[in-house]
Design a protein around this motif. Sequence first.
Motif, short mmCIF file in Angstrom:
data_model
loop_
_atom_site.label_atom_id
_atom_site.label_comp_id
_atom_site.label_asym_id
_atom_site.label_seq_id
_atom_site.Cartn_x
_atom_site.Cartn_y
_atom_site.Cartn_z
N MET A 1 1.20 -1.18 -0.11
CA MET A 1 0.20 0.24 0.65
C MET A 1 0.79 1.15 -0.06
SD MET A 1 -3.31 0.92 2.80
CE MET A 1 -1.93 0.73 4.16
N ILE A 2 0.36 2.40 -0.78
CA ILE A 2 1.00 3.71 -0.94
C ILE A 2 0.44 4.23 -0.27
CG2 ILE A 2 1.90 5.22 -2.55
CD1 ILE A 2 3.42 2.89 -2.90
N VAL A 3 0.96 5.09 0.67
CA VAL A 3 0.37 6.15 1.82
C VAL A 3 1.21 7.45 1.12
CG1 VAL A 3 -0.18 6.67 3.89
CG2 VAL A 3 0.53 4.35 3.65
N LEU A 4 0.43 8.64 1.31
CA LEU A 4 0.95 9.71 0.72
C LEU A 4 0.18 10.43 2.40
CD1 LEU A 4 1.57 12.40 0.06
CD2 LEU A 4 -0.57 12.81 -1.07
N ALA A 5 1.47 10.65 3.16
CA ALA A 5 1.17 11.46 4.53
C ALA A 5 1.40 13.11 4.37
CB ALA A 5 2.11 10.45 5.26
N LEU A 6 0.41 13.97 5.26
CA LEU A 6 0.91 15.21 5.33
C LEU A 6 1.11 15.37 6.48
CD1 LEU A 6 -2.35 15.77 2.90
CD2 LEU A 6 0.02 15.00 2.32
N ASP A 7 1.59 16.47 7.28
CA ASP A 7 1.57 17.22 8.12
C ASP A 7 2.10 18.56 8.19
OD1 ASP A 7 1.98 17.89 11.11
OD2 ASP A 7 4.37 17.95 10.90
N THR A 8 0.85 19.77 9.11
CA THR A 8 0.51 20.87 8.79
C THR A 8 0.68 21.55 10.62
OG1 THR A 8 -1.80 21.03 8.54
CG2 THR A 8 0.33 21.08 7.01
N ALA A 16 5.02 13.17 2.75
CA ALA A 16 6.03 12.22 2.89
C ALA A 16 4.79 11.21 1.89
CB ALA A 16 6.20 11.41 3.95
N VAL A 17 5.94 9.70 1.11
CA VAL A 17 5.33 9.29 0.28
C VAL A 17 6.07 7.34 0.95
CG1 VAL A 17 5.19 7.47 -1.83
CG2 VAL A 17 5.36 10.30 -1.84
N TYR A 18 4.69 6.60 1.40
CA TYR A 18 5.30 5.93 1.87
C TYR A 18 5.00 4.04 1.63
CZ TYR A 18 5.87 3.04 6.46
OH TYR A 18 6.01 1.71 7.20
N ASP A 19 5.99 3.35 1.85
CA ASP A 19 5.44 1.94 1.34
C ASP A 19 5.30 0.93 2.29
OD1 ASP A 19 5.18 -0.59 0.08
OD2 ASP A 19 7.05 -0.57 -1.75
N SER A 20 3.82 0.42 2.13
CA SER A 20 3.66 -0.32 3.45
C SER A 20 4.15 -1.94 3.39
CB SER A 20 1.94 -0.49 4.41
OG SER A 20 1.37 -0.80 2.82
N GLY A 21 4.24 -2.33 2.01
CA GLY A 21 5.24 -3.06 2.01
C GLY A 21 5.77 -3.46 2.09
N THR A 22 6.93 -2.60 2.26
CA THR A 22 8.50 -2.85 2.80
C THR A 22 8.94 -1.69 3.38
OG1 THR A 22 9.25 -0.66 0.94
CG2 THR A 22 9.09 -2.78 -0.05
N GLY A 23 8.24 -1.18 4.24
CA GLY A 23 7.95 -0.43 5.11
C GLY A 23 9.52 0.70 4.77
N SER A 24 9.33 1.36 4.24
CA SER A 24 9.91 2.38 3.68
C SER A 24 9.50 4.00 2.98
CB SER A 24 11.02 2.30 2.71
OG SER A 24 10.58 1.75 1.88
N VAL A 25 10.03 4.35 3.53
CA VAL A 25 9.58 6.20 3.11
C VAL A 25 9.79 6.15 1.55
CG1 VAL A 25 9.81 8.68 3.54
CG2 VAL A 25 9.56 7.16 4.98
N LEU A 26 9.96 6.68 0.78
CA LEU A 26 10.06 6.69 -0.50
C LEU A 26 10.32 8.05 -1.13
CD1 LEU A 26 7.38 4.30 -2.58
CD2 LEU A 26 9.66 3.54 -1.66
N GLY A 27 10.02 8.81 -0.56
CA GLY A 27 10.86 10.05 -0.76
C GLY A 27 9.72 11.32 -0.02
N ILE A 183 6.74 9.25 10.51
CA ILE A 183 6.08 8.14 11.83
C ILE A 183 4.54 8.18 11.45
CG2 ILE A 183 5.92 8.36 14.04
CD1 ILE A 183 8.98 9.49 14.92
N ILE A 184 4.37 9.74 10.91
CA ILE A 184 3.21 10.15 10.71
C ILE A 184 2.37 8.90 9.62
CG2 ILE A 184 1.72 11.50 9.58
CD1 ILE A 184 2.90 13.84 11.01
N ALA A 185 2.60 8.58 8.54
CA ALA A 185 2.60 7.73 7.41
C ALA A 185 2.96 6.26 7.87
CB ALA A 185 3.86 7.88 6.34
#
Length: 218
Positions: A1-8, A16-27, A183-185
């Motif tokens: 699953m690709i997650v787009l996380a936002l913080d304001t 941030a863009v996060y890949d839950s399959g690999t547990g890694s932040v892609l950008g 962490i939010i992602a």
Amino acid sequence: MIVLALDTAGVDCAAAVYDSGTGSVLGEVTETIGRGHAELLMAIIDRALAKAGVALQSVDRIAVSIGPGSFTGIRVGVAAARGFSLSLGIPAVGVTTLEVLAAGHRQANPGRPVLAAMDAKRGEVYLQRFDGDRRALGEPQAAIVEDAKAIAAAFDGDIIGSGAYFLKDGSPQQVGDRFPIGIIARLGADAAVGEKPKPLYLRGPDVRPQAGFAVARI
């Protein structure tokens, strides 16, 4: 699953863009701006997606920090998350800033209970307790300093965040709380999908009308 996380919700404007399959932040992109989130957020999102090499249409979920924190900032982030959710037809989830503080501390201190405390100004503290297994012990709350001290005195664990100096010996934190976007992602990827995210304010805004300009009620 690709997650787009936002913080304001605080001093940062971040995505941030996060890949839950690999547990890694892609950008990810984070800029500490204090104010002006509305003007910058969309450009931050575009840069994070470009770094990740991911198209917006490939995102499966939106995660956003919902507060407590900056009233204006929270509204900006939540509105953007709900807008993306509607336009892309994907779920959006909210993550509390107190949860983020606790999760960040737990990375370096696994298994430790945490009392996350944020300086809410006006003699109040936002706080929430978590056990060593990440479970929340009660709901987030705003408390006057004396009541918060009583909660802290009965807590057996680590006290963290900008409000901690009210509750234990120490110096005031000179900058606002920061909520790492990675962490939010991750928390957003793990969160159950339910109602659409909405701001978590815990109290009314700090703005007060000027009496001299108030309109008389009829």
